[in-house]
Motif scaffolding. Structure first.
Motif, PDB file in Angstrom:
ATOM      1  N   ALA A   2       0.827  -1.198   0.000  1.00 46.12           N
ATOM      2  CA  ALA A   2       0.000   0.000   0.000  1.00 46.12           C
ATOM      3  C   ALA A   2       0.858   1.242   0.000  1.00 46.12           C
ATOM      4  CB  ALA A   2      -0.917   0.006   1.219  1.00 46.12           C
ATOM      5  N   THR A   3       0.337   2.283  -0.604  1.00 50.27           N
ATOM      6  CA  THR A   3       1.012   3.575  -0.617  1.00 50.27           C
ATOM      7  C   THR A   3       0.811   4.262   0.709  1.00 50.27           C
ATOM      8  OG1 THR A   3       0.673   3.806  -2.984  1.00 50.27           O
ATOM      9  CG2 THR A   3       1.117   5.816  -1.755  1.00 50.27           C
ATOM     10  N   ARG A   4       1.900   4.786   1.269  1.00 47.93           N
ATOM     11  CA  ARG A   4       1.830   5.475   2.548  1.00 47.93           C
ATOM     12  C   ARG A   4       2.027   6.972   2.318  1.00 47.93           C
ATOM     13  NH1 ARG A   4       2.508   4.140   7.802  1.00 47.93           N
ATOM     14  NH2 ARG A   4       3.053   2.018   7.224  1.00 47.93           N
ATOM     15  N   LEU A   5       1.103   7.761   2.789  1.00 50.73           N
ATOM     16  CA  LEU A   5       1.189   9.209   2.667  1.00 50.73           C
ATOM     17  C   LEU A   5       1.039   9.826   4.041  1.00 50.73           C
ATOM     18  CD1 LEU A   5      -1.076   9.867  -0.461  1.00 50.73           C
ATOM     19  CD2 LEU A   5       1.408   9.813  -0.397  1.00 50.73           C
ATOM     20  N   LYS A   6       1.915  10.788   4.342  1.00 51.10           N
ATOM     21  CA  LYS A   6       1.793  11.497   5.605  1.00 51.10           C
ATOM     22  C   LYS A   6       2.015  12.971   5.327  1.00 51.10           C
ATOM     23  CE  LYS A   6       3.432  11.668  10.376  1.00 51.10           C
ATOM     24  NZ  LYS A   6       2.154  11.365  10.971  1.00 51.10           N
ATOM     25  N   HIS A   7       1.009  13.782   5.498  1.00 49.04           N
ATOM     26  CA  HIS A   7       1.097  15.195   5.186  1.00 49.04           C
ATOM     27  C   HIS A   7       1.735  15.951   6.343  1.00 49.04           C
ATOM     28  CE1 HIS A   7      -1.416  15.040   1.536  1.00 49.04           C
ATOM     29  NE2 HIS A   7      -1.974  14.025   2.154  1.00 49.04           N
ATOM     30  N   ALA A   8       2.666  16.838   5.967  1.00 48.33           N
ATOM     31  CA  ALA A   8       3.314  17.654   6.989  1.00 48.33           C
ATOM     32  C   ALA A   8       2.342  18.666   7.559  1.00 48.33           C
ATOM     33  CB  ALA A   8       4.532  18.357   6.395  1.00 48.33           C
ATOM     34  N   SER A   9       1.528  19.248   6.732  1.00 46.09           N
ATOM     35  CA  SER A   9       0.545  20.233   7.173  1.00 46.09           C
ATOM     36  C   SER A   9      -0.459  20.423   6.062  1.00 46.09           C
ATOM     37  CB  SER A   9       1.247  21.566   7.517  1.00 46.09           C
ATOM     38  OG  SER A   9       1.815  22.124   6.349  1.00 46.09           O
ATOM     39  N   SER A  10      -1.529  21.156   6.355  1.00 51.20           N
ATOM     40  CA  SER A  10      -2.548  21.381   5.343  1.00 51.20           C
ATOM     41  C   SER A  10      -2.073  22.365   4.287  1.00 51.20           C
ATOM     42  CB  SER A  10      -3.831  21.896   6.011  1.00 51.20           C
ATOM     43  OG  SER A  10      -3.564  23.097   6.732  1.00 51.20           O
ATOM     44  N   ALA A  11      -1.174  23.281   4.653  1.00 50.07           N
ATOM     45  CA  ALA A  11      -0.682  24.276   3.715  1.00 50.07           C
ATOM     46  C   ALA A  11       0.441  23.687   2.871  1.00 50.07           C
ATOM     47  CB  ALA A  11      -0.186  25.506   4.471  1.00 50.07           C
ATOM     48  N   ALA A  12       0.448  24.013   1.581  1.00 43.40           N
ATOM     49  CA  ALA A  12       1.498  23.524   0.694  1.00 43.40           C
ATOM     50  C   ALA A  12       2.812  24.198   1.048  1.00 43.40           C
ATOM     51  CB  ALA A  12       1.126  23.808  -0.756  1.00 43.40           C
ATOM     52  N   ILE A  51      10.065   8.560  -2.833  1.00 40.85           N
ATOM     53  CA  ILE A  51       9.382   7.676  -3.773  1.00 40.85           C
ATOM     54  C   ILE A  51      10.079   6.320  -3.723  1.00 40.85           C
ATOM     55  CG2 ILE A  51       8.602   7.343  -6.136  1.00 40.85           C
ATOM     56  CD1 ILE A  51       7.482   9.861  -4.822  1.00 40.85           C
ATOM     57  N   ASP A  52       9.404   5.360  -3.122  1.00 44.46           N
ATOM     58  CA  ASP A  52       9.953   4.011  -2.969  1.00 44.46           C
ATOM     59  C   ASP A  52       9.528   3.176  -4.174  1.00 44.46           C
ATOM     60  OD1 ASP A  52      10.843   1.530  -2.098  1.00 44.46           O
ATOM     61  OD2 ASP A  52       9.031   1.178  -0.916  1.00 44.46           O
ATOM     62  N   ASP A  53      10.490   2.901  -5.040  1.00 46.90           N
ATOM     63  CA  ASP A  53      10.195   2.237  -6.314  1.00 46.90           C
ATOM     64  C   ASP A  53      10.178   0.712  -6.159  1.00 46.90           C
ATOM     65  OD1 ASP A  53       9.728   1.766  -8.976  1.00 46.90           O
ATOM     66  OD2 ASP A  53      11.758   2.263  -9.645  1.00 46.90           O
ATOM     67  N   GLY A  58      14.053  -3.867   2.659  1.00 49.84           N
ATOM     68  CA  GLY A  58      13.760  -3.228   3.934  1.00 49.84           C
ATOM     69  C   GLY A  58      13.694  -1.720   3.855  1.00 49.84           C
ATOM     70  N   SER A  59      13.935  -1.147   2.657  1.00 46.58           N
ATOM     71  CA  SER A  59      13.866   0.309   2.503  1.00 46.58           C
ATOM     72  C   SER A  59      12.467   0.836   2.799  1.00 46.58           C
ATOM     73  CB  SER A  59      14.276   0.708   1.077  1.00 46.58           C
ATOM     74  OG  SER A  59      15.620   0.399   0.814  1.00 46.58           O
ATOM     75  N   THR A  60      11.465   0.094   2.404  1.00 47.56           N
ATOM     76  CA  THR A  60      10.081   0.542   2.606  1.00 47.56           C
ATOM     77  C   THR A  60       9.777   0.711   4.091  1.00 47.56           C
ATOM     78  OG1 THR A  60       9.437  -0.673   0.610  1.00 47.56           O
ATOM     79  CG2 THR A  60       7.676   0.013   2.114  1.00 47.56           C
ATOM     80  N   GLU A  61      10.177  -0.276   4.901  1.00 52.41           N
ATOM     81  CA  GLU A  61       9.924  -0.196   6.335  1.00 52.41           C
ATOM     82  C   GLU A  61      10.725   0.940   6.981  1.00 52.41           C
ATOM     83  OE1 GLU A  61       8.649  -3.858   4.675  1.00 52.41           O
ATOM     84  OE2 GLU A  61      10.638  -2.927   4.616  1.00 52.41           O
ATOM     85  N   ARG A  62      11.949   1.140   6.529  1.00 55.53           N
ATOM     86  CA  ARG A  62      12.768   2.215   7.066  1.00 55.53           C
ATOM     87  C   ARG A  62      12.152   3.584   6.731  1.00 55.53           C
ATOM     88  NH1 ARG A  62      18.180   1.858   8.172  1.00 55.53           N
ATOM     89  NH2 ARG A  62      17.600  -0.307   8.630  1.00 55.53           N
ATOM     90  N   LEU A  63      11.645   3.735   5.525  1.00 56.01           N
ATOM     91  CA  LEU A  63      10.997   4.981   5.135  1.00 56.01           C
ATOM     92  C   LEU A  63       9.706   5.198   5.919  1.00 56.01           C
ATOM     93  CD1 LEU A  63      11.486   4.814   1.253  1.00 56.01           C
ATOM     94  CD2 LEU A  63      12.656   6.350   2.846  1.00 56.01           C
ATOM     95  N   ARG A  74       6.918  12.485   3.673  1.00 58.24           N
ATOM     96  CA  ARG A  74       5.844  11.735   3.034  1.00 58.24           C
ATOM     97  C   ARG A  74       6.491  10.616   2.235  1.00 58.24           C
ATOM     98  NH1 ARG A  74       2.873  15.226  -0.827  1.00 58.24           N
ATOM     99  NH2 ARG A  74       1.085  13.876  -0.481  1.00 58.24           N
ATOM    100  N   VAL A  75       5.855   9.471   2.208  1.00 50.90           N
ATOM    101  CA  VAL A  75       6.387   8.314   1.483  1.00 50.90           C
ATOM    102  C   VAL A  75       5.353   7.820   0.487  1.00 50.90           C
ATOM    103  CG1 VAL A  75       7.271   5.961   1.659  1.00 50.90           C
ATOM    104  CG2 VAL A  75       7.854   7.647   3.421  1.00 50.90           C
ATOM    105  N   VAL A  76       5.751   7.687  -0.749  1.00 50.58           N
ATOM    106  CA  VAL A  76       4.918   7.091  -1.790  1.00 50.58           C
ATOM    107  C   VAL A  76       5.576   5.777  -2.174  1.00 50.58           C
ATOM    108  CG1 VAL A  76       3.940   7.341  -4.103  1.00 50.58           C
ATOM    109  CG2 VAL A  76       4.190   9.351  -2.625  1.00 50.58           C
ATOM    110  N   SER A  77       4.929   4.667  -1.852  1.00 51.19           N
ATOM    111  CA  SER A  77       5.534   3.345  -2.036  1.00 51.19           C
ATOM    112  C   SER A  77       4.834   2.592  -3.171  1.00 51.19           C
ATOM    113  CB  SER A  77       5.435   2.546  -0.733  1.00 51.19           C
ATOM    114  OG  SER A  77       6.065   1.304  -0.868  1.00 51.19           O
TER     115      SER A  77
END
Length: 343
Positions: A2-12, A51-53, A58-63, A74-77
Motif C-alpha cells: 500500500a502507498t503510505r502518505l503522511k502530510h506535513a501540514s494542510s498548507a502547501a 518515492i519508494d520504487d 527493507g527500505s520501505t519499512e525504514r521509510l 511523506r512516502v509514496v511506495s
C-alpha cells in the motif's frame, strides 16, 4: 504494498525535495539526516517526499519509520519496481511544493547543493540542472553518458552537459503537466523548454557510492536514443506532423525524379537501349509510391493530432500571463498558475 502518505501540514510548502529510492536501506538514515540538516538551516517551509520504487531490501519499512516520526516526510511506495521514470512522475504528481528538487537516494547526490540550486533559481531561472562535472563512476558508465548527453544537447537544442543527473530544481508550473514514459525522465528540461522555461546548469558535487550497487546498465543507452527520437518528433512536429511526412515525401520524390531522369538519359544514349531492364526504373517507381504513402500517413497523423487536441480541449500554445490594466490575471482557465514569467 500500500502507498503510505503522511502530510506535513494542510498548507502547501515552498519546497518539496523528492528522493528516489530503490533498495537503498543502508543509505536512508544518513541521507535523511543530511537533508533535514540542510533544509532546517534554510528559511522556508519544506517537505521531503520519498518515492519508494518497489524496494525489497527493507527500505520501505525504514521509510515508513521516518514518515511516522517526522511530520515533514511523506512516502509514496510502489507495489513493484516501475523504474526511474515512473518514480519521477510520481514525485511530480505527489509533491506539493512551489519548487521541486529531485535527487537520488544512494548518497551520491549531495543535499548541500540544494541551496545552490535555489540560489541560481532566484536569479530568474525556471529549471536549474545539476552537472556531475567530476563524476565518481566507472569509465564504462561515464563515457557512454557523455556521448549520449552530447547527442541529446545537439538534437534538442537544450545546452546541458548532464541530462542524466537526477539533482535538478524545477518551478512547479513548468513541469506539472508533464507525462513521462519510457526513459523520458532525463528529458524533463526539454519539455520545460517547450513552454519557454529559462534553464541553467551548475556543477554539483558527486560522491562515490557508499552502499549497495548501481541500478544503471548500458542497455539503457539504446532506450534513451529511441526516446530521444520520440522527443524530437514531439517537440518539432507534434502540432504539424504533415510537415515531417511531407518533407520526407518530397525527398523521396526528388530521388525518384533523379533516377527517372537517369533512366531516360540512358534510354537515349548507348549502350543502354532498353530502359525497362534498368533497375533504376523500378527504384524510381518504388520511391514515388513510398512518397505518396508518406503523404497519406501525414494526413492521417494530422487528423489524429487535431482530434487529440480538440477532444480534450488542449491548446497549441502556452500563456505566460494576461495583463489587464494594472493587474495580471491567471493564464490557465482551470485555476492553475501561469508559466512563470522570465526575467
Amino acid at each position: 504494498m500500500a502507498t503510505r502518505l503522511k502530510h506535513a501540514s494542510s498548507a502547501a510548502p515552498k519546497l518539496s525535495v523528492v528522493v528516489l529510492v530503490f533498495n537503498e536501506v543502508e543509505s536512508i538514515a544518513p541521507l535523511h539526516e543530511e537533508i533535514i540538516g540542510v533544509l532546517e538551516a534554510m528559511d522556508l517551509s519544506y517537505e521531503v517526499v520519498y518515492i519508494d520504487d518497489g524496494s525489497r531490501d527493507g527500505s520501505t519499512e525504514r521509510l515508513a519509520q521516518l514518515a511516522l516520526t517526522d511530520s515533514h516526510v511523506r512516502v509514496v511506495s510502489f507495489r513493484r519496481n516501475f523504474g526511474q521514470t515512473a518514480a519521477v512522475q510520481a514525485g511530480i504528481d505527489n509533491a506539493r511544493g512551489e519548487i521541486l528538487v529531485f535527487m537520488d537516494g544512494d548518497l551520491q547526490n549531495d543535499p548541500h547543493d540544494i541551496p545552490r540550486l535555489l540560489q541560481r533559481m532566484d536569479e530568474g531561472y525556471d529549471v536549474v540542472s545539476g552537472w556531475r562535472k567530476n563524476r565518481q563512476d566507472d569509465a564504462a558508465r561515464v563515457l557512454p553518458s557523455k556521448i549520449a548527453n552530447w547527442i541529446i544537447a545537439r538534437v534538442t537544442g537544450v545546452p546541458l552537459n548532464d541530462f542524466g543527473c537526477t539533482l535538478k530544481a524545477y518551478h512547479r508550473d513548468v513541469i506539472q503537466d508533464v507525462k513521462l514514459y519510457g526513459e523520458m525522465h532525463r528529458f524533463i528540461p526539454v519539455y520545460a523548454s517547450w513552454v519557454g522555461a529559462r534553464i541553467a546548469e551548475i556543477p554539483v558535487n558527486h560522491r562515490p557510492r557508499s552502499f549497495g550497487n548501481s541500478k544503471y546498465s548500458l542497455s539503457r543507452t539504446s532506450r534513451v536514443l529511441l526516446d530521444l527520437m520520440t522527443v524530437k518528433l514531439l517537440g518539432s512536429y507534434s502540432t504539424k506532423p504533415i510537415y515531417f511526412f511531407g518533407f520526407a515525401a518530397f525527398g523521396l520524390w526528388a530521388l525518384s525524379f533523379v533516377f527517372a531522369a537517369i533512366v531516360i538519359i540512358q534510354k537515349l544514349l548507348p549502350p543502354y537501349p532498353y530502359a525497362h531492364n534498368n533497375p533504376l526504373l523500378l527504384l524510381a517507381v518504388f520511391l514515388a509510391i513510398v512518397g505518396v504513402q508518406f503523404i497519406l500517413m501525414g494526413l492521417l497523423a494530422e487528423l489524429s493530432i487535431r482530434t487529440y487536441h480538440e477532444s480534450q480541449g488542449k491548446t497549441t500554445y502556452v500563456v505566460r500571463e494576461i495583463i489587464e490594466g494594472t493587474h495580471a490575471s491567471k493564464a490557465a482557465t482551470n485555476g492553475r498558475p501561469p508559466v512563470r514569467a522570465q526575467k
